[in-house]
Design an enzyme around this catalytic site. Structure first.
Site, PDB file in Angstrom:
ATOM      1  N   ASN A   1      39.803  37.281  36.090  1.00  0.00           N
ATOM      2  CA  ASN A   1      39.703  38.851  35.631  1.00  0.00           C
ATOM      3  C   ASN A   1      40.906  38.510  34.489  1.00  0.00           C
ATOM      4  O   ASN A   1      41.912  38.513  34.491  1.00  0.00           O
ATOM      5  CB  ASN A   1      40.620  39.246  36.669  1.00  0.00           C
ATOM      6  CG  ASN A   1      40.784  40.833  36.277  1.00  0.00           C
ATOM      7  OD1 ASN A   1      40.342  41.408  35.238  1.00  0.00           O
ATOM      8  ND2 ASN A   1      41.342  41.522  37.316  1.00  0.00           N
TER       9      ASN A   1
ATOM     10  N   LYS B   1      41.406  40.993  32.550  1.00  0.00           N
ATOM     11  CA  LYS B   1      41.889  42.182  32.277  1.00  0.00           C
ATOM     12  C   LYS B   1      41.729  42.506  30.726  1.00  0.00           C
ATOM     13  O   LYS B   1      40.752  42.081  29.995  1.00  0.00           O
ATOM     14  CB  LYS B   1      43.629  42.309  32.486  1.00  0.00           C
ATOM     15  CG  LYS B   1      43.601  41.632  33.985  1.00  0.00           C
ATOM     16  CD  LYS B   1      44.954  41.762  34.859  1.00  0.00           C
ATOM     17  CE  LYS B   1      45.018  41.277  36.223  1.00  0.00           C
ATOM     18  NZ  LYS B   1      46.101  41.699  36.717  1.00  0.00           N
TER      19      LYS B   1
ATOM     20  N   HIS C   1      40.141  47.739  41.792  1.00  0.00           N
ATOM     21  CA  HIS C   1      41.488  46.913  41.427  1.00  0.00           C
ATOM     22  C   HIS C   1      42.776  47.750  41.415  1.00  0.00           C
ATOM     23  O   HIS C   1      42.666  48.903  40.950  1.00  0.00           O
ATOM     24  CB  HIS C   1      41.236  46.308  40.140  1.00  0.00           C
ATOM     25  CG  HIS C   1      42.334  45.394  39.768  1.00  0.00           C
ATOM     26  ND1 HIS C   1      43.654  45.507  39.233  1.00  0.00           N
ATOM     27  CD2 HIS C   1      42.233  43.749  40.022  1.00  0.00           C
ATOM     28  CE1 HIS C   1      44.240  44.269  39.125  1.00  0.00           C
ATOM     29  NE2 HIS C   1      43.498  43.187  39.486  1.00  0.00           N
TER      30      HIS C   1
ATOM     31  N   GLU D   1      45.130  48.065  39.389  1.00  0.00           N
ATOM     32  CA  GLU D   1      45.537  48.579  38.143  1.00  0.00           C
ATOM     33  C   GLU D   1      44.675  49.889  38.136  1.00  0.00           C
ATOM     34  O   GLU D   1      45.101  50.667  37.419  1.00  0.00           O
ATOM     35  CB  GLU D   1      45.413  47.587  37.278  1.00  0.00           C
ATOM     36  CG  GLU D   1      46.454  46.450  37.137  1.00  0.00           C
ATOM     37  CD  GLU D   1      46.127  45.173  36.545  1.00  0.00           C
ATOM     38  OE1 GLU D   1      45.116  44.913  35.998  1.00  0.00           O
ATOM     39  OE2 GLU D   1      46.955  43.926  36.927  1.00  0.00           O
TER      40      GLU D   1
ATOM     41  N   GLU E   1      44.315  41.515  47.381  1.00  0.00           N
ATOM     42  CA  GLU E   1      45.250  41.279  46.364  1.00  0.00           C
ATOM     43  C   GLU E   1      46.570  42.097  46.725  1.00  0.00           C
ATOM     44  O   GLU E   1      46.638  43.434  46.149  1.00  0.00           O
ATOM     45  CB  GLU E   1      44.810  41.739  44.975  1.00  0.00           C
ATOM     46  CG  GLU E   1      43.537  41.067  44.582  1.00  0.00           C
ATOM     47  CD  GLU E   1      43.305  40.985  43.033  1.00  0.00           C
ATOM     48  OE1 GLU E   1      43.223  39.865  42.378  1.00  0.00           O
ATOM     49  OE2 GLU E   1      43.229  42.189  42.366  1.00  0.00           O
TER      50      GLU E   1
ATOM     51  N   GLY F   1      50.565  39.520  39.035  1.00  0.00           N
ATOM     52  CA  GLY F   1      51.236  39.484  37.790  1.00  0.00           C
ATOM     53  C   GLY F   1      52.667  39.307  38.006  1.00  0.00           C
ATOM     54  O   GLY F   1      53.570  39.507  36.912  1.00  0.00           O
TER      55      GLY F   1
ATOM     56  N   SER G   1      48.797  36.126  41.472  1.00  0.00           N
ATOM     57  CA  SER G   1      49.642  35.036  41.037  1.00  0.00           C
ATOM     58  C   SER G   1      49.078  33.698  41.741  1.00  0.00           C
ATOM     59  O   SER G   1      49.773  32.703  41.912  1.00  0.00           O
ATOM     60  CB  SER G   1      51.115  35.162  41.305  1.00  0.00           C
ATOM     61  OG  SER G   1      51.556  36.083  40.803  1.00  0.00           O
TER      62      SER G   1
END
Ligand code: PGA
Length: 264
Positions: free
Chosen positions: A11, A13, A97, A99, A170, A176, A216
């Site tokens: 991904n 992003k 996701h 985000e 996730e 991240g 991560s």
């Protein structure tokens, strides 16, 4: 050890301009011309069409978009429909996701609408779930994630639709941040998700569904996580932007897949 085909997705992003992105796809197919597991690239929208042409001669690569809108066409300035994504060679779309939930404000209703329309358009879906740090600390992470699964998947998708979906667990606190769930934490949540799938859709669909770990994921931890019984690969953010790291993660999945085949 997993009996499902492993799946490793990158991904990207909102990273890489078009030219750097195409260079990265080319470097990847040179480094790993024919991966022994399914490898998915999810670059920004504007990269999809040319990325598709670069990946086309290489077996075991698929392309994903990072989002789509919940209508086929119309007056939705700035949005992209799942049919458009299909037309440029995407076969998957990432939905749910964290985000998009937390920064772009997507709620369960919107994610459900996107899921239904993406599947009706012939795309497959990588659906993400995961708990924030406060929920993990309160030790209510299993019920939190199961509620996401219930509201957005179990209550909404038929068995036929479910067979076109990959799950990605996730934990938000691991995305991240450099913090990773331990293999045991990942396995516990994946087993819990799989049990819910088996209860709703039956053993065949529940056991066949791939559940990825994300947060991560890197060369140093990929193998130990992918080795878990109910972990079927990874959704990789930062480490997918570097060819050497992503290649090492693909190799970790390939090693497990070979080992599983030998044991069978
Ligand atoms: P990360 O991102 O690997 O950089 O933590 C994973 C993701 O958000 O899919």
């Amino acid at each position: 050890m997993s009996k499902r085909n492993l799946f490793v997705a990158g991904n990207w992003k909102m990273n890489q301009n078009f030219f750097d992105g195409m260079a990265l796809v080319k470097q990847l197919v040179e480094a790993v011309p024919a991966p022994g597991v399914e490898v998915c690239i999810a670059p920004p929208y504007v990269h999809l069409h040319i990325a598709h042409h670069i990946l086309l001669p290489h077996t075991n690569y698929v392309l994903a978009a990072q989002n789509c809108y919940e209508a086929y066409a119309g007056a939705f300035t700035g949005e992209i429909s799942p049919l458009m994504l299909k037309s440029v060679g995407a076969s998957y779309v990432i939905l749910g996701h964290s985000e998009r939930r937390n920064i772009l404000g997507e709620d369960a209703g919107r994610i459900r609408a996107k899921l239904k329309l993406a599947l009706a358009s012939g795309l497959r879906v990588i659906w993400c779930c995961g708990e924030p740090e406060s929920i993990r600390k309160a030790e209510t992470h299993e019920s939190f994630v199961l509620q996401q699964l219930k509201e957005e998947i179990l209550d909404v998708l038929s068995k036929e639709e479910m067979e076109k979906v990959i799950l990605a667990y996730e934990p938000v606190w691991a995305i991240g941040t450099g913090l990773t769930a331990t293999p045991e934490q990942a396995q516990a949540m994946h087993a819990c998700l799989r049990k819910a799938l088996v209860d709703s859709y039956g053993t065949d669909t529940g056991e066949a569904t791939r559940i990825l770990y994300g947060g991560s994921c890197k060369p140093s931890n990929a193998r130990a996580i992918f080795e878990q019984e109910d972990v079927d690969g990874g959704l990789v953010g930062g480490a997918s932007l570097d060819v050497d790291s992503f290649k090492a993660i693909i190799e970790a999945a390939e090693a497990i897949s070979t080992q599983t085949a030998e044991e069978a």
